[in-house]
Design a protein around this motif. Structure first.
Motif, PDB file in Angstrom:
ATOM      1  N   SER A 136       0.733  -1.107   0.078  1.00 18.49           N
ATOM      2  CA  SER A 136      -0.032  -0.027  -0.074  1.00 18.49           C
ATOM      3  C   SER A 136       0.960   1.231  -0.089  1.00 18.49           C
ATOM      4  N   ALA A 137       1.896   1.019   0.793  1.00 21.23           N
ATOM      5  CA  ALA A 137       3.154   2.386   0.797  1.00 21.23           C
ATOM      6  C   ALA A 137       3.282   2.705  -0.753  1.00 21.23           C
ATOM      7  N   ASP A 138       3.830   1.872  -1.380  1.00 23.75           N
ATOM      8  CA  ASP A 138       3.945   2.430  -2.730  1.00 23.75           C
ATOM      9  C   ASP A 138       2.818   3.038  -3.712  1.00 23.75           C
ATOM     10  N   ALA A 139       1.668   2.668  -3.432  1.00 24.45           N
ATOM     11  CA  ALA A 139       0.586   3.336  -4.212  1.00 24.45           C
ATOM     12  C   ALA A 139       0.344   4.692  -3.532  1.00 24.45           C
ATOM     13  N   LEU A 140       0.551   4.995  -1.863  1.00 25.93           N
ATOM     14  CA  LEU A 140       0.113   5.979  -1.359  1.00 25.93           C
ATOM     15  C   LEU A 140       1.356   7.141  -1.423  1.00 25.93           C
ATOM     16  N   ARG A 141       2.676   6.593  -1.803  1.00 28.16           N
ATOM     17  CA  ARG A 141       3.519   7.783  -2.069  1.00 28.16           C
ATOM     18  C   ARG A 141       3.272   8.565  -3.243  1.00 28.16           C
ATOM     19  N   SER A 142       2.494   8.105  -4.170  1.00 31.03           N
ATOM     20  CA  SER A 142       2.257   8.625  -5.450  1.00 31.03           C
ATOM     21  C   SER A 142       1.221   9.698  -5.255  1.00 31.03           C
ATOM     22  N   MET A 143       0.459   9.623  -4.351  1.00 32.22           N
ATOM     23  CA  MET A 143      -0.431  10.688  -4.241  1.00 32.22           C
ATOM     24  C   MET A 143      -0.377  11.834  -3.432  1.00 32.22           C
ATOM     25  N   THR A 144      -1.095  12.864  -3.853  1.00 31.70           N
ATOM     26  CA  THR A 144      -1.172  14.112  -3.171  1.00 31.70           C
ATOM     27  C   THR A 144      -1.649  14.222  -1.850  1.00 31.70           C
ATOM     28  N   GLY A 145      -1.074  14.879  -0.872  1.00 30.24           N
ATOM     29  CA  GLY A 145      -1.640  15.060   0.402  1.00 30.24           C
ATOM     30  C   GLY A 145      -1.455  13.897   1.368  1.00 30.24           C
ATOM     31  N   VAL A 146      -0.430  13.006   0.937  1.00 27.81           N
ATOM     32  CA  VAL A 146      -0.149  11.908   1.705  1.00 27.81           C
ATOM     33  C   VAL A 146       1.462  11.717   1.649  1.00 27.81           C
ATOM     34  N   THR A 147       1.971  11.489   2.820  1.00 23.47           N
ATOM     35  CA  THR A 147       3.505  11.042   3.028  1.00 23.47           C
ATOM     36  C   THR A 147       3.655   9.795   3.870  1.00 23.47           C
ATOM     37  N   VAL A 148       4.382   8.682   3.327  1.00 24.65           N
ATOM     38  CA  VAL A 148       4.654   7.701   3.878  1.00 24.65           C
ATOM     39  C   VAL A 148       5.865   7.720   4.644  1.00 24.65           C
ATOM     40  N   LEU A 149       6.041   7.443   5.872  1.00 30.23           N
ATOM     41  CA  LEU A 149       7.288   7.315   6.717  1.00 30.23           C
ATOM     42  C   LEU A 149       7.357   5.945   7.277  1.00 30.23           C
TER      43      LEU A 149
END
Length: 82
Positions: free
Chosen positions: A29-42
């Motif tokens: 899921s992190a891979d998909a989330l990283r490409s989205m605006t307004g979301v940061t994965v740490l």
């Protein structure tokens, strides 16, 4: 902050952030989330991945448009509606 510094000797630094809500996620899921605006994965020091959202709106939108993504509530957040 006082207790961390005085009782445990741990230095504390507070910094403002634009993030309003966090969810635990997984690597896929992190891979998909990283490409989205307004979301940061740490990644936390224990290896857990956290998705940080700039607004509850962004979280709700992602949850409704991509329900297959892993977005688990954090224990500290409590139960929905509580």
């Amino acid at each position: 902050m006082h207790r961390l510094e005085n009782e445990f000797g741990a230095p504390v630094e507070l910094s403002p952030t634009t993030y309003k809500v966090a969810r635990r996620t997984d690597a896929a899921s992190a891979d998909a989330l990283r490409s989205m605006t307004g979301v940061t994965v740490l990644e936390r020091s224990d290896g857990a991945l956290l998705a940080l959202f700039e607004s509850p709106y962004w979280l709700q939108r992602v949850e409704s448009e991509q329900p297959e993504l892993t977005l688990d509530r954090l224990v500290a957040e409590g139960q929905p509606g509580a």
